[in-house]
Design an enzyme around this catalytic site. Structure first.
Site, PDB file in Angstrom:
ATOM      1  N   VAL A  90       0.838  -1.198   0.000  1.00 50.42           N
ATOM      2  CA  VAL A  90       0.000   0.000   0.000  1.00 50.42           C
ATOM      3  C   VAL A  90       0.870   1.244   0.000  1.00 50.42           C
ATOM      4  CG1 VAL A  90      -1.719   1.310   1.298  1.00 50.42           C
ATOM      5  CG2 VAL A  90      -1.951  -1.164   1.068  1.00 50.42           C
ATOM      6  N   ASP A  91       1.907   1.255   0.825  1.00 49.62           N
ATOM      7  CA  ASP A  91       2.837   2.386   0.818  1.00 49.62           C
ATOM      8  C   ASP A  91       3.441   2.591  -0.572  1.00 49.62           C
ATOM      9  OD1 ASP A  91       2.664   3.302   3.411  1.00 49.62           O
ATOM     10  OD2 ASP A  91       4.346   2.140   4.153  1.00 49.62           O
ATOM     11  N   VAL A  92       3.925   1.514  -1.158  1.00 52.39           N
ATOM     12  CA  VAL A  92       4.641   1.652  -2.419  1.00 52.39           C
ATOM     13  C   VAL A  92       3.713   2.104  -3.546  1.00 52.39           C
ATOM     14  CG1 VAL A  92       5.925   0.400  -4.195  1.00 52.39           C
ATOM     15  CG2 VAL A  92       6.496   0.074  -1.785  1.00 52.39           C
TER      16      VAL A  92
ATOM     17  N   GLY B   1       3.062   5.694  -3.263  1.00 51.58           N
ATOM     18  CA  GLY B   1       4.166   6.482  -3.797  1.00 51.58           C
ATOM     19  C   GLY B   1       4.107   6.599  -5.306  1.00 51.58           C
TER      20      GLY B   1
END
Length: 403
Positions: free
Chosen positions: A168-170, A173
């Site tokens: 989810v973070d990536v 980004g």
């Protein structure tokens, strides 16, 4: 060249851990000058280990290559004025504070757009800049849970699981980088900047486009089915004699071909397996029949046989297998960063190959405050001003600034 496409672009980076640093890392990979601004203690991502490179985590090095490092205490009364001077020569600002924090520091979008109307200001948060959850913090695992993603992962009787990689973070980004690039293109036409609202929640939902579309269509909650795809079969992992392989033989003539290759032509006319949709309904029987055959030989045997028959398949690889993968080596995806103190640091590189020319070398992640002096010099701060900021502890930098 793609790796130099953003030459001349200046990005101020007020992000930490993974989502924001992924966005600004991609911009640096494409040639932007990214100035990473951290507190004197350094961003939280530096502490998230093991593994370690020197005193900082491997995670920090993975997400911050190619940036310049500057250390400012944003709560210090002199820091806002410093940032505003940097903004006058910047193109993009990316921040991942809770909504409202930058505004309380005098660095909100309205504050900075008044000084530079063409500034592209990208805010990354857990839930978005507005709405009932806007003031809630969140990290990758929380959003995997809250977005429904965790409900898809695992086997029918297993406890809830998450993807270990911070997906989810990536993807957030990547969404943020895409949004900034789109806004840069629009700015070429209208000359205006703007405020971009990028959230982990929206990105997590975008990851689940197929599953959510199915649920919105029929209202049936998905169940955890391990490695299988809920919309096609066979499209899952099977255990062989010495390991696991993934097989996708659900479309076109691949199921009949698989049946013949495995020595079971009777499966072709079995009404339970007549179509991918029927095989999804009868997945348990199909998997039991396939597993009985796959158990008899090692993975390498089946890969050779299935590929010869044009059946999509792969070994279920661990990271040792990945390091030995010939295509990954050919793509140049695992790159070396040459750090002046820690030597060679290996990380995944920019994921788009340029076919035009040789790739531009990668620079390592910065130490905290590594470029504080040199950045301010580039932005026309005098030596006396720099000395005053250091003396007041508004700014930090090493005794000897590394190259």
């Amino acid at each position: 060249m793609l790796r130099t496409a953003l030459d001349g672009l200046t990005v101020l980076d007020f992000t930490q851990i993974a989502a924001g640093p992924t966005a600004t890392m991609l911009m640096a990979d494409m040639g932007a000058r990214v100035i990473k601004i951290e507190s004197h203690e350094g961003e939280l991502g530096r502490t998230l280990g093991p593994a370690w490179v020197g005193e900082d985590s491997a995670l920090y090095h993975a997400f911050n290559r190619g940036k310049l490092g500057m250390s400012l205490d944003l709560k210090h009364p002199d820091s806002a004025a410093v940032i505003k001077r940097l903004v006058l020569q910047a193109d993009v600002l990316v921040e991942s504070m809770r909504p409202g924090v930058m505004a309380r520091l005098g660095l909100g979008y309205e504050d900075l757009a008044a000084l530079k109307p063409d500034l592209i200001y990208c805010s990354i948060s857990a839930y978005g800049q507005e709405g009932p959850y806007a003031d809630r913090a969140g990290v990758d695992g929380i959003l995997q849970a809250d977005s429904g993603l965790m409900s898809l992962i695992g086997t029918p009787n297993s406890a809830p699981s998450k993807v270990q990689a911070p997906v989810v973070d990536v993807v957030t980004g990547y969404m943020a980088c895409m949004a900034v690039l789109a806004k840069l293109h629009a700015r070429e036409k209208d000359g205006l900047g703007g405020h971009l609202d990028v959230s982990l929640m929206n990105s997590a939902l975008a990851l689940q486009q197929a599953s959510l579309a199915s649920f919105l269509c029929d209202g049936k909650l998905p169940t955890r089915i391990g490695s299988a795809a809920p919309y096609s079969a066979p499209n899952e992992a099977f255990e062989a004699a010495d390991g696991w392989l993934m097989v996708a033989a659900y479309n076109g003539n691949r199921w009949p071909t698989l049946s013949m290759v495995l020595g079971h032509p009777e499966w072709i006319d079995d009404p339970r397996f007549a179509s991918s949709a029927q095989r999804v309904v009868n997945r348990e029987a199909m998997c039991a029949a396939l597993t009985d055959v796959f158990h008899t030989r090692p993975v390498a045997h089946w890969l050779a046989v299935l590929r010869e028959a044009d059946i999509l398949c792969s070994r279920v690889s661990d990271y040792n297998d990945v390091l030995a993968h010939p295509q990954i080596a050919s793509n140049g995806m695992l790159v070396e960063l040459h750090h002046p103190q820690h030597g060679v640091v290996r990380v995944p590189g920019f994921p788009v190959n340029s076919l035009e020319a040789a790739q531009t070398p990668y620079a390592p992640a910065p130490d905290n405050g590594q470029h504080s002096r040199s950045v301010l010099r580039e932005f026309d701060f005098s030596e006396d001003e720099i000395a005053d900021l250091l003396a007041s502890n508004a700014m930090h930098c090493p005794e000897v600034e590394l190259a």
